[in-house]
Scaffold this active site. Structure first.
Site, PDB file in Angstrom:
ATOM      1  N   ILE A  14       0.774  -1.314  -0.132  1.00  8.61           N
ATOM      2  CA  ILE A  14      -0.077  -0.212   0.024  1.00  8.61           C
ATOM      3  C   ILE A  14       0.810   1.126  -0.001  1.00  8.61           C
ATOM      4  O   ILE A  14       0.545   2.375  -0.582  1.00  8.61           O
ATOM      5  CB  ILE A  14      -1.073   0.056   0.944  1.00  8.61           C
ATOM      6  N   LYS A  91      -5.686   1.739   7.865  1.00 10.64           N
ATOM      7  CA  LYS A  91      -6.553   1.096   8.534  1.00 10.64           C
ATOM      8  C   LYS A  91      -5.994  -0.595   8.325  1.00 10.64           C
ATOM      9  O   LYS A  91      -5.152  -0.945   7.529  1.00 10.64           O
ATOM     10  CB  LYS A  91      -8.041   1.110   7.711  1.00 10.64           C
TER      11      LYS A  91
HETATM   12  P1  NAP Z   1       2.598  -5.657   2.914  1.00 11.05           P
HETATM   13  O1  NAP Z   1       2.731  -5.401   1.656  1.00 11.05           O
HETATM   14  O2  NAP Z   1       2.705  -6.787   3.639  1.00 11.05           O
HETATM   15  O3  NAP Z   1       3.283  -4.306   3.627  1.00 11.05           O
HETATM   16  C1  NAP Z   1       3.531  -3.988   5.068  1.00 11.05           C
HETATM   17  C2  NAP Z   1       4.879  -3.539   5.383  1.00 11.05           C
HETATM   18  O4  NAP Z   1       5.400  -3.144   6.706  1.00 11.05           O
HETATM   19  C3  NAP Z   1       6.023  -4.644   5.080  1.00 11.05           C
HETATM   20  O5  NAP Z   1       6.218  -4.846   3.474  1.00 11.05           O
HETATM   21  C4  NAP Z   1       7.055  -3.987   5.862  1.00 11.05           C
HETATM   22  O6  NAP Z   1       7.835  -3.253   4.919  1.00 11.05           O
HETATM   23  C5  NAP Z   1       6.550  -3.505   7.081  1.00 11.05           C
HETATM   24  N1  NAP Z   1       6.610  -4.392   8.230  1.00 11.05           N
HETATM   25  C6  NAP Z   1       6.140  -5.630   8.224  1.00 11.05           C
HETATM   26  N2  NAP Z   1       6.137  -6.174   9.666  1.00 11.05           N
HETATM   27  C7  NAP Z   1       6.724  -5.154  10.277  1.00 11.05           C
HETATM   28  C8  NAP Z   1       7.267  -4.736  11.603  1.00 11.05           C
HETATM   29  N3  NAP Z   1       7.007  -5.832  12.508  1.00 11.05           N
HETATM   30  N4  NAP Z   1       7.571  -3.473  12.099  1.00 11.05           N
HETATM   31  C9  NAP Z   1       7.571  -2.436  11.197  1.00 11.05           C
HETATM   32  N5  NAP Z   1       7.268  -2.858   9.614  1.00 11.05           N
HETATM   33  C10 NAP Z   1       6.790  -4.088   9.232  1.00 11.05           C
HETATM   34  O7  NAP Z   1       1.027  -5.027   3.353  1.00 11.05           O
HETATM   35  P2  NAP Z   1       0.203  -3.874   2.805  1.00 11.05           P
HETATM   36  O8  NAP Z   1      -0.703  -4.571   1.910  1.00 11.05           O
HETATM   37  O9  NAP Z   1       1.114  -2.907   2.356  1.00 11.05           O
HETATM   38  O10 NAP Z   1      -0.596  -3.383   4.133  1.00 11.05           O
HETATM   39  C11 NAP Z   1      -0.158  -2.578   5.163  1.00 11.05           C
HETATM   40  C12 NAP Z   1      -1.439  -1.890   5.867  1.00 11.05           C
HETATM   41  O11 NAP Z   1      -2.216  -1.018   4.763  1.00 11.05           O
HETATM   42  C13 NAP Z   1      -2.470  -2.853   6.442  1.00 11.05           C
HETATM   43  O12 NAP Z   1      -2.860  -2.512   7.423  1.00 11.05           O
HETATM   44  C14 NAP Z   1      -3.511  -3.012   5.371  1.00 11.05           C
HETATM   45  O13 NAP Z   1      -4.656  -3.513   5.744  1.00 11.05           O
HETATM   46  C15 NAP Z   1      -3.505  -1.598   4.705  1.00 11.05           C
HETATM   47  N6  NAP Z   1      -3.800  -1.318   3.229  1.00 11.05           N
HETATM   48  C16 NAP Z   1      -3.761  -2.499   2.548  1.00 11.05           C
HETATM   49  C17 NAP Z   1      -4.084  -2.342   1.124  1.00 11.05           C
HETATM   50  C18 NAP Z   1      -3.819  -3.267  -0.146  1.00 11.05           C
HETATM   51  O14 NAP Z   1      -4.613  -3.292  -1.074  1.00 11.05           O
HETATM   52  N7  NAP Z   1      -2.788  -3.953  -0.137  1.00 11.05           N
HETATM   53  C19 NAP Z   1      -5.112  -1.203   0.911  1.00 11.05           C
HETATM   54  C20 NAP Z   1      -5.464  -0.380   1.847  1.00 11.05           C
HETATM   55  C21 NAP Z   1      -4.857  -0.674   3.147  1.00 11.05           C
HETATM   56  P3  NAP Z   1       9.518  -3.068   5.106  1.00 11.05           P
HETATM   57  O15 NAP Z   1      10.121  -4.400   4.972  1.00 11.05           O
HETATM   58  O16 NAP Z   1       9.680  -1.841   3.718  1.00 11.05           O
HETATM   59  O17 NAP Z   1       9.888  -2.263   6.301  1.00 11.05           O
END
Ligand code: NAP
Length: 311
Positions: A14, A91
């Site tokens: 995201i 969120k």
């Molecule tokens: P994601 O691709 O898994 O990205 C989350 C990132 O957070 C990881 O790549 C990592 O990035 C970092 N992270 C993971 N564990 C961590 C920890 N313990 N401490 C600090 N940083 C950590 O997930 P995402 O889809 O982007 O979702 C993230 C949030 O955005 C969620 O709450 C989700 O509900 C929300 N969201 C997602 C979407 C969607 O379509 N995917 C849409 C709207 C909102 P680094 O390795 O770069 O640190």
């Protein structure tokens, strides 16, 4: 006024797909820094960190967007606010209601902006539907939020862990629209949550709501097992006989069969416009109702084991 110097914490899907382009396109923001555990960094970030705590030491940093999984958001947001930085919470805004309450208190005593960014509320159909429903009673509601988890959350393990919310990760978007447009408070009356045998979070959920109107039929169906195009629809009949159909996650609204809104979704443009307004006013916007509905569904929901799910 100088742009707000912002840092992104967690450079995952995201952050890259939405936050980065929205920040770049908004002259009220300047991307100062990115913190990524994997060391990822866009070329226009002035500073890059592997440990967000180092980023929080930057004196020039005004605000952070916390784009991590929800399980770690409270800890990070707390440290950011205590370091004198405002915070945008992706969120779901935390892992628990108590954590969110704690952040609200900390933001208030630190006099910093705290913003629960419910991105789905920034679709144009949402305000139009809220206006159309003002003073009405909802007689029938059917939310259908079904998508392919493999397409939208490829390889993400945190969503299947306890505190990752499973199907409520997208489902909370529908609830954030509902709580914004509903003319009366909505409660969870019944919930059935389907847990794959090998996972700690649900893959599907059926909800029955109550709002207190006689003869109402208010339901939601969330499912991550749909393949092909996603369905993000909300259908409403009012007691006065009006029919509303929100589709494309509320980017499109039909009112009594006539299309009144049909926009290309630009949710994160709206998110950052609202963040700018809050930062300039020095106020917070912490909305917890969508999160409360999810918590209530977990609290009273019947748990049904279903077939194991493999990515
Ligand atoms: P994601 O691709 O898994 O990205 C989350 C990132 O957070 C990881 O790549 C990592 O990035 C970092 N992270 C993971 N564990 C961590 C920890 N313990 N401490 C600090 N940083 C950590 O997930 P995402 O889809 O982007 O979702 C993230 C949030 O955005 C969620 O709450 C989700 O509900 C929300 N969201 C997602 C979407 C969607 O379509 N995917 C849409 C709207 C909102 P680094 O390795 O770069 O640190």
């Amino acid at each position: 006024m100088a742009p707000h110097r912002v840092g992104i914490i967690g450079f995952g899907k995201i952050a890259q797909d939405q936050h980065l382009p929205a920040i770049r396109a908004n002259p009220d923001f300047e991307l100062l820094a990115v913190s990524s555990q994997r060391g990822l960094s866009p070329e226009d970030a002035k500073y890059t960190f592997v440990d967000y705590r180092e980023m929080l030491k930057l004196p020039d940093l005004d605000a952070v967007a916390i784009c991590t999984p929800p399980q770690v958001r409270h800890d990070i947001a707390k440290q950011a606010l205590q370091a004198g930085k405002s915070a945008l919470l992706e969120k779901p805004p935390a892992a628990t209601l108590s954590e969110l309450e704690d952040l609200k208190r900390i933001a208030s005593s630190a006099r910093k902006t705290l913003f629960t960014a419910w991105h789905a509320q920034h679709n144009d159909g949402v305000d139009a539907a809220a206006k159309a429903l003002q003073g009405q009673a909802i007689k029938r509601l059917l939310i259908t939020w079904k998508e392919d988890v493999r397409q939208w959350h490829p390889g993400q393990q945190w969503i299947w862990q306890a505190g990752g919310f499973g199907i409520f990760d997208p489902g909370i978007n529908a609830l954030s629209i509902l709580t914004r447009i509903a003319p009366q408070p909505i409660f969870i009356k019944q919930a059935t949550l389907e847990f794959p045998a090998n996972r700690d979070a649900p893959i599907a959920a059926s909800l029955v709501f109550a709002s207190g109107s006689v003869g109402e039929d208010l339901r939601a169906e969330f499912d991550w097992r749909q393949t092909g195009p996603q369905t993000w629809d909300i259908e409403i009949d009012t007691a006065a006989g009006q029919h509303l159909l929100l589709t494309k996650g509320a980017a499109r609204l039909e009112f009594d069969g006539k299309v009144v809104v049909d926009e290309t979704p630009a949710e994160y443009t709206g998110v950052y416009q609202q963040f700018d307004t809050l930062l300039k006013a020095g106020t917070s916007d912490v909305e917890d109702m969508p999160f409360r509905l999810v918590a209530d569904a977990f609290m009273i929901g019947k748990r049904v084991p279903v077939e194991a799910f493999e990515d």
